[in-house]
Design an enzyme around this catalytic site. Structure first.
Site, PDB file in Angstrom:
ATOM      1  CE  LYS A 312      -3.925  -1.815   2.684  1.00  0.00           C
ATOM      2  NZ  LYS A 312      -4.961  -1.632   1.652  1.00  0.00           N
ATOM      3  CD  GLU A 384      -5.699  -8.036   3.419  1.00  0.00           C
ATOM      4  OE1 GLU A 384      -5.500  -7.535   2.291  1.00  0.00           O
ATOM      5  OE2 GLU A 384      -6.349  -7.453   4.309  1.00  0.00           O
ATOM      6  NE  ARG A 386     -11.017  -9.514  -2.051  1.00  0.00           N
ATOM      7  CZ  ARG A 386     -11.361  -8.567  -2.913  1.00  0.00           C
ATOM      8  NH1 ARG A 386     -11.773  -8.889  -4.126  1.00  0.00           N
ATOM      9  NH2 ARG A 386     -11.304  -7.298  -2.574  1.00  0.00           N
TER      10      ARG A 386
HETATM   11  N1  BES Z   1      -8.129  -3.672   4.483  1.00  0.00           N
HETATM   12  C1  BES Z   1      -8.288  -3.214   3.161  1.00  0.00           C
HETATM   13  C2  BES Z   1      -9.574  -2.422   2.946  1.00  0.00           C
HETATM   14  C3  BES Z   1      -9.684  -1.117   3.671  1.00  0.00           C
HETATM   15  C4  BES Z   1      -9.414   0.069   3.023  1.00  0.00           C
HETATM   16  C5  BES Z   1     -10.141  -1.061   4.976  1.00  0.00           C
HETATM   17  C6  BES Z   1      -9.561   1.266   3.689  1.00  0.00           C
HETATM   18  C7  BES Z   1     -10.276   0.132   5.643  1.00  0.00           C
HETATM   19  C8  BES Z   1     -10.002   1.298   4.999  1.00  0.00           C
HETATM   20  C9  BES Z   1      -8.325  -4.413   2.214  1.00  0.00           C
HETATM   21  O1  BES Z   1      -7.551  -5.503   2.573  1.00  0.00           O
HETATM   22  C10 BES Z   1      -7.810  -3.956   0.895  1.00  0.00           C
HETATM   23  O2  BES Z   1      -6.668  -3.625   0.821  1.00  0.00           O
HETATM   24  N2  BES Z   1      -8.682  -3.945  -0.108  1.00  0.00           N
HETATM   25  C11 BES Z   1      -8.305  -3.540  -1.406  1.00  0.00           C
HETATM   26  C12 BES Z   1      -8.831  -4.552  -2.373  1.00  0.00           C
HETATM   27  C13 BES Z   1      -8.303  -4.378  -3.785  1.00  0.00           C
HETATM   28  C14 BES Z   1      -6.800  -4.559  -3.805  1.00  0.00           C
HETATM   29  C15 BES Z   1      -8.976  -5.393  -4.686  1.00  0.00           C
HETATM   30  C16 BES Z   1      -8.941  -2.184  -1.656  1.00  0.00           C
HETATM   31  O3  BES Z   1     -10.066  -1.938  -1.212  1.00  0.00           O
HETATM   32  O4  BES Z   1      -8.277  -1.355  -2.268  1.00  0.00           O
HETATM   33 ZN    ZN Z   2      -7.237  -5.702   4.569  1.00  0.00          ZN
HETATM   34 MN    MN Z   3      -5.562  -5.348   1.909  1.00  0.00          MN
END
Ligand code: BES
Ligand code: ZN
Ligand code: MN
Length: 536
Positions: A312, A384, A386
């Protein structure tokens, strides 16, 4: 306690070392220990430092305890309303000082907004604001009474709302504060007065219920706020074990080796990048008949989500300590269900791991064989949640549950779609979704459904494997849910994406900035509606 001295502390003197331990896990959710009492009697005759009364905006007449207090105090409440200093607008708080040995030393009047707009949410909020004001004045104890006429809500609900508002509104997370502390004053007690004999019993029971639920929410907030270095998967498992102690809950924790034997390779895939061992936490509460089916709650327990190899951006990555908010809500909800003695069988399942880009980390392109036997192509290691939920949902299926509800901070896309204040709901069972909506209405934890149409399922079909773990940016919250649905079989299932409301960057009346504990009250309300106490 000398609060004035505390404000100016910079370097705590050695003698105070014990009070200023950098991290003391026993030093959490302090106000949850506040003593809540329900007493028979009249608020106007009760000795108290402060009596909270509420008032609707724009009304001149007073009702119930407010009318009585006004009369006994020589019209002090009427004065402030007449002068226009207090209008009753939502969450407005004024403090009125009494004299001449009046048993109530201060009258705290709280605005509820317009009568026609009254909701439990307003009630919780105004009591939270009143309690915060009282705390800021260093007052050690306060009281109130329910005194509404013509409001179409059961007294128990209002009593619950008042106690929840007070406890949740006073919540703070302080265990890591050692210098520049805000005045760390705590309120020791809150007393609800009820003069009517029949109502008294109902209010007592409601206050007890609300106390249990608020303590569970505070517990969830604590776990979510605690940073990832102090809340590893092992720490989370210990919290679960601790929460089960002395209750009718059995806590089992599977380690990596046990998961490997079972074939939980989706979960283990995510865990590979971290040195912290993954844990699969289960909490079983048996409050129903042996023969009755189980409700399964599944919560995402990523104790830190760096994104893994698909790392990230560093900005705000610190917030990814909250990626176990679903898991925390599940642990807290099971605890509350057991403490309330709800007549049902319940299992809480929390897959817990970090998502880090270590040398042994899983990689984009990897194919994982999940516990279900289905294969998953890893498009991005940042999807991750899911993956660990896939195995946890399959595992939940082994309990042959009557319903599965999962909670997860699953997608940023859900926040884009619905904003910070709403839980995204998707699922396969209309009845179950309706039950969740009803619980949402009662608790104020807003839920909005997103569709799970066939087109979305197309987007997560794999090329080399059965499925892929990302369907791209468009409809990201929904394709994530479509992915989860592949692991829930025919069991009625609802997925709740809490990525938005799990963490507040701006406070709400009874939710301080930070971890909200979202989902705990929603889950408990859903269970209470479906399995009311007294009906087995
Ligand atoms: N934990 C994150 C989602 C999240 C984002 C929670 C902001 C709280 C605040 C999750 O694991 C994630 O990174 N999701 C990605 C999925 C994508 C890579 C398909 C996302 O939402 O960008
Ligand atoms: Zn996450
Ligand atoms: Mn994630």
């Amino acid at each position: 306690m000398d609060t004035a001295a505390e404000i100016t502390y910079r370097n705590p003197p050695v003698a105070d070392k014990d009070r200023y331990q950098p991290f003391n896990p026993n030093n959490r959710c302090m106000e949850a220990d506040m003593k809540i009492q329900v007493r028979k009697g009249s608020l106007a005759e009760h000795e108290t430092e402060a009596a909270v009364v509420t008032h609707f905006e724009g009304e001149t007449g007073l009702e119930g305890a407010a009318a009585l207090l006004d009369e006994r105090s020589g019209g002090l409440i009427g004065d402030i309303i007449r002068l226009g200093d207090f209008t009753g607008r939502t969450n407005q708080i004024s403090v009125i000082y009494t004299r001449d040995g009046f048993p109530v030393k201060r009258i705290v009047i709280a605005g509820l907004g317009k009568r026609a707009d009254f909701t439990l949410e307003r009630l919780r909020g105004s009591y939270a604001k009143a309690a915060q004001q009282i705390r800021s004045l260093n007052i050690g104890e306060f009281s109130s009474a329910l005194h509404f006429r013509g409001i179409d809500l059961p007294l128990e609900r209002m009593a619950e709302g008042v106690v929840e508002g007070v406890l949740l509104g006073l919540y703070r997370f302080l265990p890591f504060k050692t210098v520049d502390r805000e005045p760390n004053h705590e309120i020791a007690g809150f007393t609800l007065l009820e003069s009517d004999e029949a109502a008294y019993k109902a209010v007592r029971a409601a206050a007890k219920t609300a106390g249990i639920i608020a303590a569970a929410v505070s517990f969830a907030r604590d776990i979510v706020s605690t940073p990832a270095n102090e809340m590893t998967p092992t720490d989370l498992a210990n919290e679960a074990r601790e929460s089960a102690k002395g209750k009718n809950i059995r806590c089992t924790v599977l380690d990596a080796e046990q998961m490997r034997k079972l074939g939980m390779n989706a979960l283990l895939g995510v865990a590979r990048g971290s040195h912290a061992p993954p844990q699969l936490i289960t909490l079983e509460y048996r409050g129903g008949k042996k023969s009755s089916p189980v409700i399964a709650l599944v919560g995402k327990g990523i104790t830190f989500d760096s994104g893994g190899i698909s790392i990230k951006p560093s900005e705000k990555m610190d917030l990814m300590k909250t990626d176990m908010a679903g898991g925390a809500a599940v642990i807290a909800a099971v605890r509350a269900a057991a403490e309330l003695g709800l007549p049902l069988n319940l299992v809480g399942i929390v897959p817990a791991t970090e998502n880090l880009p270590g040398g042994n980390a899983y990689k984009p392109g990897d194919i994982l064989t999940s516990l279900s036997g289905r294969t998953i192509e890893v498009v991005t290691t940042d999807a991750e949640g899911r993956l660990i939920l896939a195995d946890a949902l399959t595992y939940a299926g082994r309990y042959k549950p009557a319903a599965i509800i999962d909670l997860a901070t699953l997608t940023g896309a859900c926040v884009v779609a619905l904003g910070d204040h709403v839980i995204g709901m998707m699922g396969t069972d209309d009845g179950l979704k309706q039950e969740i909506r009803e619980a949402a209405d009662l608790t104020g934890e807003k839920v909005w459904e997103l569709p799970l149409w066939e087109e979305y399922h197309e987007l997560i079909k794999g090329d080399a494997a059965d499925y892929k773990n990302s369907g791209g940016r468009a409809g990201g919250a929904i394709t994530a849910a479509a992915f989860l649905s592949k692991f829930t079989g025919d069991t009625p299932w609802v997925h709740l994406d809490i990525a938005g409301p799990a963490w507040l960057t701006k406070e709400k009346p009874y939710i301080p900035k930070g971890a909200s504990g979202v989902g705990v009250r929603l889950l408990v309300q859903f269970l209470r509606n479906r399995y009311p106490i007294g009906k087995k």
